[in-house]
Design a protein around this motif. Sequence first.
Motif, PDB file in Angstrom:
ATOM      1  N   CYS A  52       0.853  -1.197   0.000  1.00 60.15           N
ATOM      2  CA  CYS A  52       0.000   0.000   0.000  1.00 60.15           C
ATOM      3  C   CYS A  52       0.880   1.236   0.000  1.00 60.15           C
ATOM      4  O   CYS A  52       2.093   1.154   0.172  1.00 60.15           O
ATOM      5  CB  CYS A  52      -0.950   0.010   1.197  1.00 60.15           C
ATOM      6  SG  CYS A  52      -0.151   0.383   2.770  1.00 60.15           S
ATOM      7  N   SER A  53       0.233   2.375  -0.167  1.00 64.17           N
ATOM      8  CA  SER A  53       0.920   3.664  -0.151  1.00 64.17           C
ATOM      9  C   SER A  53       0.283   4.563   0.886  1.00 64.17           C
ATOM     10  O   SER A  53      -0.902   4.432   1.209  1.00 64.17           O
ATOM     11  CB  SER A  53       0.803   4.358  -1.512  1.00 64.17           C
ATOM     12  OG  SER A  53       1.363   3.581  -2.528  1.00 64.17           O
ATOM     13  N   GLY A  54       1.092   5.494   1.355  1.00 57.60           N
ATOM     14  CA  GLY A  54       0.625   6.557   2.232  1.00 57.60           C
ATOM     15  C   GLY A  54       1.122   7.877   1.703  1.00 57.60           C
ATOM     16  O   GLY A  54       2.037   7.920   0.870  1.00 57.60           O
ATOM     17  N   THR A  55       0.546   8.958   2.199  1.00 55.21           N
ATOM     18  CA  THR A  55       0.873  10.282   1.660  1.00 55.21           C
ATOM     19  C   THR A  55       1.949  11.008   2.454  1.00 55.21           C
ATOM     20  O   THR A  55       2.456  12.031   2.002  1.00 55.21           O
ATOM     21  CB  THR A  55      -0.391  11.164   1.630  1.00 55.21           C
ATOM     22  OG1 THR A  55      -0.926  11.255   2.948  1.00 55.21           O
ATOM     23  CG2 THR A  55      -1.435  10.577   0.687  1.00 55.21           C
ATOM     24  N   SER A  56       2.319  10.489   3.621  1.00 54.26           N
ATOM     25  CA  SER A  56       3.351  11.133   4.437  1.00 54.26           C
ATOM     26  C   SER A  56       4.060  10.082   5.275  1.00 54.26           C
ATOM     27  O   SER A  56       3.557   8.968   5.457  1.00 54.26           O
ATOM     28  CB  SER A  56       2.726  12.185   5.365  1.00 54.26           C
ATOM     29  OG  SER A  56       1.942  11.547   6.360  1.00 54.26           O
ATOM     30  N   ASP A  57       5.236  10.460   5.795  1.00 53.61           N
ATOM     31  CA  ASP A  57       5.960   9.523   6.647  1.00 53.61           C
ATOM     32  C   ASP A  57       5.171   9.211   7.914  1.00 53.61           C
ATOM     33  O   ASP A  57       5.191   8.083   8.407  1.00 53.61           O
ATOM     34  CB  ASP A  57       7.369  10.026   6.956  1.00 53.61           C
ATOM     35  CG  ASP A  57       7.420  11.357   7.682  1.00 53.61           C
ATOM     36  OD1 ASP A  57       6.376  12.035   7.787  1.00 53.61           O
ATOM     37  OD2 ASP A  57       8.509  11.731   8.145  1.00 53.61           O
ATOM     38  N   THR A  58       4.424  10.184   8.405  1.00 54.18           N
ATOM     39  CA  THR A  58       3.595   9.961   9.581  1.00 54.18           C
ATOM     40  C   THR A  58       2.489   8.957   9.284  1.00 54.18           C
ATOM     41  O   THR A  58       2.221   8.064  10.095  1.00 54.18           O
ATOM     42  CB  THR A  58       2.963  11.298  10.053  1.00 54.18           C
ATOM     43  OG1 THR A  58       4.014  12.239  10.277  1.00 54.18           O
ATOM     44  CG2 THR A  58       2.146  11.113  11.311  1.00 54.18           C
ATOM     45  N   GLN A  59       1.875   9.055   8.108  1.00 55.29           N
ATOM     46  CA  GLN A  59       0.807   8.124   7.756  1.00 55.29           C
ATOM     47  C   GLN A  59       1.346   6.708   7.556  1.00 55.29           C
ATOM     48  O   GLN A  59       0.725   5.749   8.008  1.00 55.29           O
ATOM     49  CB  GLN A  59       0.046   8.559   6.507  1.00 55.29           C
ATOM     50  CG  GLN A  59      -1.142   7.633   6.237  1.00 55.29           C
ATOM     51  CD  GLN A  59      -1.845   7.876   4.915  1.00 55.29           C
ATOM     52  OE1 GLN A  59      -1.287   8.470   3.996  1.00 55.29           O
ATOM     53  NE2 GLN A  59      -3.071   7.396   4.827  1.00 55.29           N
ATOM     54  N   ILE A  60       2.493   6.553   6.900  1.00 53.80           N
ATOM     55  CA  ILE A  60       2.959   5.181   6.685  1.00 53.80           C
ATOM     56  C   ILE A  60       3.351   4.526   8.008  1.00 53.80           C
ATOM     57  O   ILE A  60       3.153   3.332   8.190  1.00 53.80           O
ATOM     58  CB  ILE A  60       4.054   5.045   5.599  1.00 53.80           C
ATOM     59  CG1 ILE A  60       5.364   5.645   6.002  1.00 53.80           C
ATOM     60  CG2 ILE A  60       3.586   5.586   4.271  1.00 53.80           C
ATOM     61  CD1 ILE A  60       6.522   5.168   5.129  1.00 53.80           C
ATOM     62  N   GLU A  61       3.856   5.306   8.947  1.00 55.12           N
ATOM     63  CA  GLU A  61       4.142   4.745  10.271  1.00 55.12           C
ATOM     64  C   GLU A  61       2.844   4.346  10.967  1.00 55.12           C
ATOM     65  O   GLU A  61       2.761   3.279  11.585  1.00 55.12           O
ATOM     66  CB  GLU A  61       4.925   5.736  11.126  1.00 55.12           C
ATOM     67  CG  GLU A  61       5.316   5.150  12.461  1.00 55.12           C
ATOM     68  CD  GLU A  61       6.199   6.068  13.283  1.00 55.12           C
ATOM     69  OE1 GLU A  61       7.000   5.519  14.056  1.00 55.12           O
ATOM     70  OE2 GLU A  61       6.093   7.300  13.163  1.00 55.12           O
ATOM     71  N   HIS A 101       4.353  -4.351   2.749  1.00 58.35           N
ATOM     72  CA  HIS A 101       5.151  -3.224   2.255  1.00 58.35           C
ATOM     73  C   HIS A 101       4.281  -1.971   2.341  1.00 58.35           C
ATOM     74  O   HIS A 101       3.238  -1.891   1.691  1.00 58.35           O
ATOM     75  CB  HIS A 101       5.558  -3.434   0.793  1.00 58.35           C
ATOM     76  CG  HIS A 101       6.388  -4.653   0.572  1.00 58.35           C
ATOM     77  ND1 HIS A 101       7.760  -4.642   0.666  1.00 58.35           N
ATOM     78  CD2 HIS A 101       6.039  -5.927   0.262  1.00 58.35           C
ATOM     79  CE1 HIS A 101       8.224  -5.860   0.411  1.00 58.35           C
ATOM     80  NE2 HIS A 101       7.195  -6.657   0.162  1.00 58.35           N
ATOM     81  N   VAL A 102       4.730  -0.999   3.133  1.00 65.43           N
ATOM     82  CA  VAL A 102       4.015   0.273   3.268  1.00 65.43           C
ATOM     83  C   VAL A 102       4.961   1.363   2.747  1.00 65.43           C
ATOM     84  O   VAL A 102       6.005   1.615   3.337  1.00 65.43           O
ATOM     85  CB  VAL A 102       3.615   0.550   4.738  1.00 65.43           C
ATOM     86  CG1 VAL A 102       2.790   1.832   4.826  1.00 65.43           C
ATOM     87  CG2 VAL A 102       2.860  -0.630   5.340  1.00 65.43           C
ATOM     88  N   PHE A 103       4.583   1.948   1.630  1.00 65.12           N
ATOM     89  CA  PHE A 103       5.446   2.886   0.911  1.00 65.12           C
ATOM     90  C   PHE A 103       4.930   4.311   0.959  1.00 65.12           C
ATOM     91  O   PHE A 103       3.713   4.537   0.931  1.00 65.12           O
ATOM     92  CB  PHE A 103       5.452   2.551  -0.589  1.00 65.12           C
ATOM     93  CG  PHE A 103       6.281   1.390  -1.004  1.00 65.12           C
ATOM     94  CD1 PHE A 103       7.634   1.532  -1.225  1.00 65.12           C
ATOM     95  CD2 PHE A 103       5.698   0.151  -1.238  1.00 65.12           C
ATOM     96  CE1 PHE A 103       8.402   0.465  -1.674  1.00 65.12           C
ATOM     97  CE2 PHE A 103       6.449  -0.927  -1.682  1.00 65.12           C
ATOM     98  CZ  PHE A 103       7.805  -0.770  -1.896  1.00 65.12           C
ATOM     99  N   LEU A 104       5.856   5.274   0.922  1.00 66.81           N
ATOM    100  CA  LEU A 104       5.502   6.609   0.458  1.00 66.81           C
ATOM    101  C   LEU A 104       5.281   6.468  -1.047  1.00 66.81           C
ATOM    102  O   LEU A 104       5.963   5.678  -1.711  1.00 66.81           O
ATOM    103  CB  LEU A 104       6.641   7.604   0.706  1.00 66.81           C
ATOM    104  CG  LEU A 104       6.778   8.159   2.109  1.00 66.81           C
ATOM    105  CD1 LEU A 104       8.021   9.047   2.210  1.00 66.81           C
ATOM    106  CD2 LEU A 104       5.541   8.942   2.511  1.00 66.81           C
ATOM    107  N   LYS A 105       4.332   7.207  -1.577  1.00 66.28           N
ATOM    108  CA  LYS A 105       3.942   7.033  -2.978  1.00 66.28           C
ATOM    109  C   LYS A 105       5.130   7.125  -3.941  1.00 66.28           C
ATOM    110  O   LYS A 105       5.282   6.296  -4.824  1.00 66.28           O
ATOM    111  CB  LYS A 105       2.871   8.058  -3.355  1.00 66.28           C
ATOM    112  CG  LYS A 105       2.500   8.000  -4.829  1.00 66.28           C
ATOM    113  CD  LYS A 105       1.039   7.860  -5.046  1.00 66.28           C
ATOM    114  CE  LYS A 105       0.642   7.839  -6.489  1.00 66.28           C
ATOM    115  NZ  LYS A 105       1.184   6.768  -7.295  1.00 66.28           N
ATOM    116  N   ASP A 106       5.985   8.132  -3.770  1.00 65.81           N
ATOM    117  CA  ASP A 106       7.102   8.292  -4.708  1.00 65.81           C
ATOM    118  C   ASP A 106       8.105   7.143  -4.616  1.00 65.81           C
ATOM    119  O   ASP A 106       8.685   6.724  -5.620  1.00 65.81           O
ATOM    120  CB  ASP A 106       7.793   9.647  -4.539  1.00 65.81           C
ATOM    121  CG  ASP A 106       8.440   9.838  -3.183  1.00 65.81           C
ATOM    122  OD1 ASP A 106       7.955   9.265  -2.188  1.00 65.81           O
ATOM    123  OD2 ASP A 106       9.444  10.579  -3.110  1.00 65.81           O
TER     124      ASP A 106
END
Length: 128
Positions: A52-61, A101-106
């Motif tokens: 998956c993806s998240g929009t910020s480092d805080t969100q992926i954590e 796997h939890v990614f920042l989108k980029d």
Amino acid sequence: MAKSTLKTPTKEASEELANWVVKGMQEKKAQEIVVMDLRGVHNAFTDFFVVCSGTSDTQIEAIADSVDKEVWESGKIHVHAVEGKANREWILMDYYDVIVHVFLKDKRDFFKLEELWGDAKFSYLPEA
């Protein structure tokens, strides 16, 4: 060591674990959730990747923490290993039969993990 509440490991056990992972991701509004079934892929070392993806480092954590909480509450399974929490660009969680796997989108766009495992069976989950 990870231990499932199921009495004997079955193919359904890893599917159930993947479902718990997805639920944890959805709790924190993860984007572009993909379940990759690797059971039919030659030389695959796990049953599933859940990406998956998240929009910020805080969100992926927060997503990773939510996955860990959901898997523990649902199946009393501890994560075997976690990588990337300090960096918070790509967090990898190893549950043996399911790799998260939890990614920042980029970073996800850069590494193109889905392309590396193109022989897998893909399930794309709709966003909430």
